[in-house]
Write a protein that holds these residues in place. Structure first.
Motif, PDB file in Angstrom:
ATOM      1  N   LEU A  62      52.455  25.614  44.612  1.00  0.00           N
ATOM      2  CA  LEU A  62      51.479  25.686  43.524  1.00  0.00           C
ATOM      3  C   LEU A  62      50.266  26.485  43.968  1.00  0.00           C
ATOM      4  CD1 LEU A  62      51.317  22.045  42.136  1.00  0.00           C
ATOM      5  CD2 LEU A  62      52.329  24.010  41.036  1.00  0.00           C
ATOM      6  N   PHE A  63      49.753  27.307  43.071  1.00  0.00           N
ATOM      7  CA  PHE A  63      48.498  28.014  43.294  1.00  0.00           C
ATOM      8  C   PHE A  63      47.450  27.420  42.365  1.00  0.00           C
ATOM      9  CE2 PHE A  63      50.144  32.397  44.863  1.00  0.00           C
ATOM     10  CZ  PHE A  63      50.445  31.832  46.074  1.00  0.00           C
ATOM     11  N   ASP A  64      46.275  27.179  42.898  1.00  0.00           N
ATOM     12  CA  ASP A  64      45.165  26.615  42.142  1.00  0.00           C
ATOM     13  C   ASP A  64      44.056  27.668  42.097  1.00  0.00           C
ATOM     14  OD1 ASP A  64      43.483  24.921  40.847  1.00  0.00           O
ATOM     15  OD2 ASP A  64      42.986  23.713  42.600  1.00  0.00           O
ATOM     16  N   PHE A  65      43.798  28.241  40.905  1.00  0.00           N
ATOM     17  CA  PHE A  65      42.787  29.286  40.738  1.00  0.00           C
ATOM     18  C   PHE A  65      41.573  28.731  40.007  1.00  0.00           C
ATOM     19  CE2 PHE A  65      46.749  31.751  40.846  1.00  0.00           C
ATOM     20  CZ  PHE A  65      46.419  32.687  41.801  1.00  0.00           C
ATOM     21  N   TYR A  66      40.401  29.274  40.309  1.00  0.00           N
ATOM     22  CA  TYR A  66      39.215  28.965  39.517  1.00  0.00           C
ATOM     23  C   TYR A  66      38.567  30.269  39.066  1.00  0.00           C
ATOM     24  CZ  TYR A  66      36.352  29.754  43.715  1.00  0.00           C
ATOM     25  OH  TYR A  66      35.763  30.308  44.819  1.00  0.00           O
ATOM     26  N   PHE A  67      37.834  30.180  37.981  1.00  0.00           N
ATOM     27  CA  PHE A  67      37.241  31.331  37.308  1.00  0.00           C
ATOM     28  C   PHE A  67      36.120  31.933  38.150  1.00  0.00           C
ATOM     29  CE2 PHE A  67      34.054  32.969  34.306  1.00  0.00           C
ATOM     30  CZ  PHE A  67      34.807  33.941  33.689  1.00  0.00           C
ATOM     31  N   LEU A  68      36.141  33.241  38.337  1.00  0.00           N
ATOM     32  CA  LEU A  68      35.102  33.924  39.102  1.00  0.00           C
ATOM     33  C   LEU A  68      34.174  34.717  38.187  1.00  0.00           C
ATOM     34  CD1 LEU A  68      34.148  34.440  42.005  1.00  0.00           C
ATOM     35  CD2 LEU A  68      35.578  36.469  42.010  1.00  0.00           C
ATOM     36  N   LYS A  69      34.714  35.658  37.411  1.00  0.00           N
ATOM     37  CA  LYS A  69      33.889  36.429  36.473  1.00  0.00           C
ATOM     38  C   LYS A  69      34.784  37.094  35.438  1.00  0.00           C
ATOM     39  CE  LYS A  69      33.720  40.550  39.364  1.00  0.00           C
ATOM     40  NZ  LYS A  69      32.860  41.526  40.013  1.00  0.00           N
ATOM     41  N   ASN A  70      34.165  37.620  34.405  1.00  0.00           N
ATOM     42  CA  ASN A  70      34.924  38.330  33.379  1.00  0.00           C
ATOM     43  C   ASN A  70      34.219  39.622  33.009  1.00  0.00           C
ATOM     44  OD1 ASN A  70      32.795  37.322  31.950  1.00  0.00           O
ATOM     45  ND2 ASN A  70      33.985  36.696  30.202  1.00  0.00           N
ATOM     46  N   LYS A  71      35.018  40.527  32.488  1.00  0.00           N
ATOM     47  CA  LYS A  71      34.495  41.798  31.989  1.00  0.00           C
ATOM     48  C   LYS A  71      35.036  41.986  30.581  1.00  0.00           C
ATOM     49  CE  LYS A  71      34.627  44.173  36.426  1.00  0.00           C
ATOM     50  NZ  LYS A  71      35.255  45.285  37.150  1.00  0.00           N
ATOM     51  N   ILE A  72      34.162  42.285  29.655  1.00  0.00           N
ATOM     52  CA  ILE A  72      34.593  42.596  28.296  1.00  0.00           C
ATOM     53  C   ILE A  72      34.288  44.073  28.069  1.00  0.00           C
ATOM     54  CG2 ILE A  72      34.303  42.100  25.856  1.00  0.00           C
ATOM     55  CD1 ILE A  72      33.451  39.277  26.673  1.00  0.00           C
ATOM     56  N   ILE A  73      35.334  44.839  27.901  1.00  0.00           N
ATOM     57  CA  ILE A  73      35.199  46.284  27.740  1.00  0.00           C
ATOM     58  C   ILE A  73      35.431  46.618  26.273  1.00  0.00           C
ATOM     59  CG2 ILE A  73      36.094  48.529  28.446  1.00  0.00           C
ATOM     60  CD1 ILE A  73      37.179  47.013  30.974  1.00  0.00           C
ATOM     61  N   LYS A  74      34.468  47.289  25.667  1.00  0.00           N
ATOM     62  CA  LYS A  74      34.590  47.657  24.268  1.00  0.00           C
ATOM     63  C   LYS A  74      34.959  49.141  24.184  1.00  0.00           C
ATOM     64  CE  LYS A  74      32.290  47.224  19.844  1.00  0.00           C
ATOM     65  NZ  LYS A  74      31.101  46.801  19.124  1.00  0.00           N
ATOM     66  N   ASN A  75      36.085  49.427  23.535  1.00  0.00           N
ATOM     67  CA  ASN A  75      36.557  50.798  23.366  1.00  0.00           C
ATOM     68  C   ASN A  75      36.258  51.261  21.950  1.00  0.00           C
ATOM     69  OD1 ASN A  75      37.525  50.790  25.909  1.00  0.00           O
ATOM     70  ND2 ASN A  75      39.668  50.540  25.345  1.00  0.00           N
ATOM     71  N   LYS A  76      35.714  52.460  21.841  1.00  0.00           N
ATOM     72  CA  LYS A  76      35.469  53.053  20.530  1.00  0.00           C
ATOM     73  C   LYS A  76      36.441  54.193  20.316  1.00  0.00           C
ATOM     74  CE  LYS A  76      30.678  52.020  19.662  1.00  0.00           C
ATOM     75  NZ  LYS A  76      29.363  52.554  19.316  1.00  0.00           N
ATOM     76  N   ILE A  77      37.008  54.227  19.113  1.00  0.00           N
ATOM     77  CA  ILE A  77      37.937  55.275  18.725  1.00  0.00           C
ATOM     78  C   ILE A  77      37.308  56.009  17.548  1.00  0.00           C
ATOM     79  CG2 ILE A  77      40.259  55.765  17.887  1.00  0.00           C
ATOM     80  CD1 ILE A  77      40.836  52.853  19.144  1.00  0.00           C
ATOM     81  N   ILE A  78      37.083  57.291  17.725  1.00  0.00           N
ATOM     82  CA  ILE A  78      36.413  58.091  16.698  1.00  0.00           C
ATOM     83  C   ILE A  78      37.364  59.173  16.209  1.00  0.00           C
ATOM     84  CG2 ILE A  78      34.481  59.634  16.205  1.00  0.00           C
ATOM     85  CD1 ILE A  78      32.956  58.171  18.432  1.00  0.00           C
TER      86      ILE A  78
END
Length: 111
Positions: A62-78
């Motif tokens: 079993l692997f036990d992970f905990y949350f470190l950080k997140n990135k939210i990347i917003k892509n624009k399509i023109i």
């Protein structure tokens, strides 16, 4: 401490395969609201130059992970057409989560 950080594994989470290097997993997925993840579907693991390959998964691990950080990347399509004076802007968000390995648990075999 070098031995703990020198771990390479391939895990299966939400029916997708992810690579774990140096105790970090980069999960590209929809919104994850959990701060802690337990994964028992491990396909391959390399610890201290020992390689364990699964058929189909490694048992008793079993692997036990905990949350470190997140990135939210917003892509624009023109879309733009200069002579028609047409302009359309759409966007979407990509969620990228980084989890850090907390514990590796080897379970005892049932007899």
């Amino acid at each position: 401490m070098k031995e703990k950080n020198n771990i390479f594994a391939i895990i299966l989470f939400n029916n997708k395969q992810y690579i774990m290097k140096n105790r970090k997993v980069n999960i590209k997925s929809e919104l994850i609201k959990k701060k802690k993840i337990i994964v028992n579907k491990i396909l391959l693991i390399k610890i201290n130059n020992k390689i364990y390959i699964a058929k189909p998964f490694i048992k008793n691990l079993l692997f036990d992970f905990y949350f470190l950080k997140n990135k939210i990347i917003k892509n624009k399509i023109i879309k733009f057409k200069r002579r028609k004076r047409y302009k359309l802007i759409k966007s979407h968000k990509k969620f990228n989560y980084i989890f850090l390995l907390n514990k590796i648990k080897w379970l005892k075999k049932k007899q």
